[in-house]
Design a protein around this motif. Sequence first.
Motif, PDB file in Angstrom:
ATOM      1  N   VAL A 146       0.844  -1.191   0.000  1.00  0.00           N
ATOM      2  CA  VAL A 146       0.000   0.000   0.000  1.00  0.00           C
ATOM      3  C   VAL A 146       0.881   1.242   0.000  1.00  0.00           C
ATOM      4  N   MET A 147       0.595   2.178  -0.921  1.00  0.00           N
ATOM      5  CA  MET A 147       1.310   3.455  -0.986  1.00  0.00           C
ATOM      6  C   MET A 147       0.505   4.559  -0.301  1.00  0.00           C
ATOM      7  N   HIS A 148      -0.750   4.703  -0.680  1.00  0.00           N
ATOM      8  CA  HIS A 148      -1.605   5.698  -0.029  1.00  0.00           C
ATOM      9  C   HIS A 148      -3.057   5.337  -0.323  1.00  0.00           C
ATOM     10  N   PRO A 149      -3.981   5.663   0.560  1.00  0.00           N
ATOM     11  CA  PRO A 149      -5.403   5.341   0.341  1.00  0.00           C
ATOM     12  C   PRO A 149      -6.073   6.334  -0.601  1.00  0.00           C
ATOM     13  N   GLU A 150      -7.127   5.869  -1.250  1.00  0.00           N
ATOM     14  CA  GLU A 150      -7.980   6.700  -2.087  1.00  0.00           C
ATOM     15  C   GLU A 150      -9.424   6.293  -1.849  1.00  0.00           C
ATOM     16  N   ASP A 151     -10.354   6.953  -2.550  1.00  0.00           N
ATOM     17  CA  ASP A 151     -11.769   6.639  -2.371  1.00  0.00           C
ATOM     18  C   ASP A 151     -12.050   5.185  -2.729  1.00  0.00           C
ATOM     19  N   ASP A 152     -12.622   4.445  -1.787  1.00  0.00           N
ATOM     20  CA  ASP A 152     -13.030   3.050  -1.993  1.00  0.00           C
ATOM     21  C   ASP A 152     -11.858   2.149  -2.365  1.00  0.00           C
ATOM     22  N   GLY A 153     -10.648   2.498  -2.014  1.00  0.00           N
ATOM     23  CA  GLY A 153      -9.534   1.633  -2.347  1.00  0.00           C
ATOM     24  C   GLY A 153      -8.200   2.234  -1.998  1.00  0.00           C
ATOM     25  N   TYR A 154      -7.170   1.685  -2.614  1.00  0.00           N
ATOM     26  CA  TYR A 154      -5.802   2.091  -2.328  1.00  0.00           C
ATOM     27  C   TYR A 154      -5.008   2.086  -3.627  1.00  0.00           C
ATOM     28  N   VAL A 155      -3.876   2.788  -3.587  1.00  0.00           N
ATOM     29  CA  VAL A 155      -2.884   2.752  -4.662  1.00  0.00           C
ATOM     30  C   VAL A 155      -1.654   2.061  -4.102  1.00  0.00           C
ATOM     31  N   GLY A 156      -1.162   1.067  -4.802  1.00  0.00           N
ATOM     32  CA  GLY A 156      -0.040   0.299  -4.302  1.00  0.00           C
ATOM     33  C   GLY A 156       0.902  -0.151  -5.405  1.00  0.00           C
ATOM     34  N   VAL A 157       2.053  -0.642  -4.960  1.00  0.00           N
ATOM     35  CA  VAL A 157       3.078  -1.190  -5.856  1.00  0.00           C
ATOM     36  C   VAL A 157       2.986  -2.708  -5.802  1.00  0.00           C
ATOM     37  N   PHE A 158       2.978  -3.351  -6.953  1.00  0.00           N
ATOM     38  CA  PHE A 158       2.799  -4.789  -7.019  1.00  0.00           C
ATOM     39  C   PHE A 158       4.144  -5.501  -6.961  1.00  0.00           C
ATOM     40  N   TYR A 159       4.123  -6.670  -6.340  1.00  0.00           N
ATOM     41  CA  TYR A 159       5.294  -7.537  -6.226  1.00  0.00           C
ATOM     42  C   TYR A 159       5.040  -8.816  -7.024  1.00  0.00           C
ATOM     43  N   LYS A 160       6.120  -9.412  -7.481  1.00  0.00           N
ATOM     44  CA  LYS A 160       6.009 -10.645  -8.253  1.00  0.00           C
ATOM     45  C   LYS A 160       6.776 -11.758  -7.549  1.00  0.00           C
ATOM     46  N   ARG A 161       6.258 -12.950  -7.616  1.00  0.00           N
ATOM     47  CA  ARG A 161       6.826 -14.092  -6.903  1.00  0.00           C
ATOM     48  C   ARG A 161       7.977 -14.701  -7.674  1.00  0.00           C
ATOM     49  N   ASN A 162       9.032 -15.045  -6.942  1.00  0.00           N
ATOM     50  CA  ASN A 162      10.138 -15.825  -7.494  1.00  0.00           C
ATOM     51  C   ASN A 162       9.849 -17.293  -7.231  1.00  0.00           C
ATOM     52  N   PRO A 163       9.510 -18.070  -8.231  1.00  0.00           N
ATOM     53  CA  PRO A 163       9.070 -19.449  -7.985  1.00  0.00           C
ATOM     54  C   PRO A 163      10.132 -20.339  -7.384  1.00  0.00           C
ATOM     55  N   GLN A 164      11.405 -20.002  -7.541  1.00  0.00           N
ATOM     56  CA  GLN A 164      12.472 -20.851  -7.033  1.00  0.00           C
ATOM     57  C   GLN A 164      12.716 -20.644  -5.540  1.00  0.00           C
TER      58      GLN A 164
END
Length: 627
Positions: free
Chosen positions: A559-577
Amino acid sequence: MPRKYQPVTERKHADCPPHILKLAVTHIQNGLSYRKCSQKYNIPTTVLHRHVKKGDKIKKKGGQTVLSEEEEKILVDRLQVCAEWGYPLDSLTLRLIVKDFLERQGKNVPRFKDNTPGRDFVYSFLERHKEALSARMCQNIKRARAAVSHDVISKYFDELEKELMNVPPSHIINFDETNLSDDPGKRKLIFRRGCKYPERVLNSSKASISVMFAASGDGKILPPYVVYRAQHLYDSWRVGGPQNSRYNRTKSGWFDSFCFSDWVETIAIPYLKKLDGTKYLIGDNLASHLSVDIIQLCNINNIKFIFLPTNSTHLTQPLDVAFFRPMKNSWRQILEEWKKGPGRNEASVPKDKFPGLLKKLVSTLKEDNVRSGFRKCGIVPLCRNKVLQMLPSIDSSAQSETQSTQQSPAVQAIDSTFKELLKSLRQSDSPKTRQKRRRVTVIPGKSMEVKDFEESAVVFEPGPSGLETNGRKLAGGAPTKKTKIPVITESSSSDDSDYCVQESDEYTLQTNSEEEPRLGTHVSHVTPVSTSVHHPGDYLVVKVYGKSKNVFRLYVCKVMHPEDDGYVGVFYKRNPQTCRFFPTDEEAFFSSEDIVTKLQLSDTEKASSRFKNMISFKNDLSDLFLY
């Protein structure tokens, strides 16, 4: 019944022409004596007596047919209708139809065994009606091709006439890709009588090489474009081929968008840019033939694309109609000669030998076949009737109308119903419903009983847009790996698992708010999402939807900061190994309703460079399929 009737003794009198015999009977009915009429027309008096007395009820000479003339006309008409609508009958079916007709009429024919006509009956029947029927070899077409209707072809020609009006034949190019197989096919050869397994020693394989051919309306054949199935292209694979031919390779061996773009740039445009005015490229509407860049490049050179109706290339594509078949026949002859000579020890055609064989093939191609294809498809010259006459006519033909006027109303009603049935069979629009399937979990080596099938099993049912929920395609059309999914148990049917799992080449989640999920996974270890407000820096598992609200994936988001009815965030990706997550450059808004659970960072992090910028969590994520 013999195939050819031969009289035992010679006849004393020759056959009299029907029109002369009819004229003589008319004179006798008008008062002329039999003797004078016999002398005038040279007809025996016994013949005149018989025709005057019996009139139209007189029987034909020789043996009499089992079916009357009217019954045979009805049978001929129905055979023509069946063949016209794509359901021709074979000789055995014809014999069974006649048997059923005789039994319904209560007739018993002693010359037929079990009241079933023999093969000679079919031969004689076709001989009597050789002007209307003939036995031919046929080819099979798919139902999708059979569904092409008059309306589709008429709309196609409406647009085609607007585009190609007053366009020279040299400015119209038809292109299509085909494959040249390594198998020369079967041939009739001489063997010892009674040989059960006739064979010949000749190497062949199922391999083939894709080639793009193109030709203009005036018969000009453009250089071929070859696509090998390989990852690399070598010099020897293009030596000795036809003049100005081009060569490429793909992993699959078929044309992709890059190969088609290269064909347009290296073969089509150099040929067409020498011509003045608007030029046209006609071909099928394959996805590999569609590219915005290519269309823009063609517009610069005053070249336009015309795509054929779907599933209609067997009717509307000149190369398919009259060019490829004689070309394939020539290729099989060239290939067989090579396999008997220099290639007798080769398992398949080497790629460095193919250009030489292709050059021989190009030398045998005829421009007359190209012009015949354009003419048959109604393109040069423009004539839609050339294609429409290859489709089953909606209205009855003139011959059928003539016959129907001589038939009883009951027979006319049967014919109408019969034709409507054939029309519904050929052009059915009803979608095919996929039957639900159950995959039973069995122990290898153990026998099964009926009660075992009633226990837990994985259910395969149609998903959104007709796609299978464990299926082969998702909303984006990507193929999926078919793996076993656990069956939902009572512990997994709580409020915590309001979504179900749908697998792709990685993992995709699917939800249905109207009913309980049918496919799912245990999520008992996931912490339920609280209704409290989340703060910047919190890590959440959120849903990211695809093309529809029923298909989504799970991602970790900060989560970066909240907004109306939700949030703005940075997505992460999984390293399968390593089961760790690294940040991406993607920052987006997500709704509060899309939050699945909250995560807690792990207390310790490894300091090695391998795990730099990666994070892990305390939560047990084994039951969540995260990207």
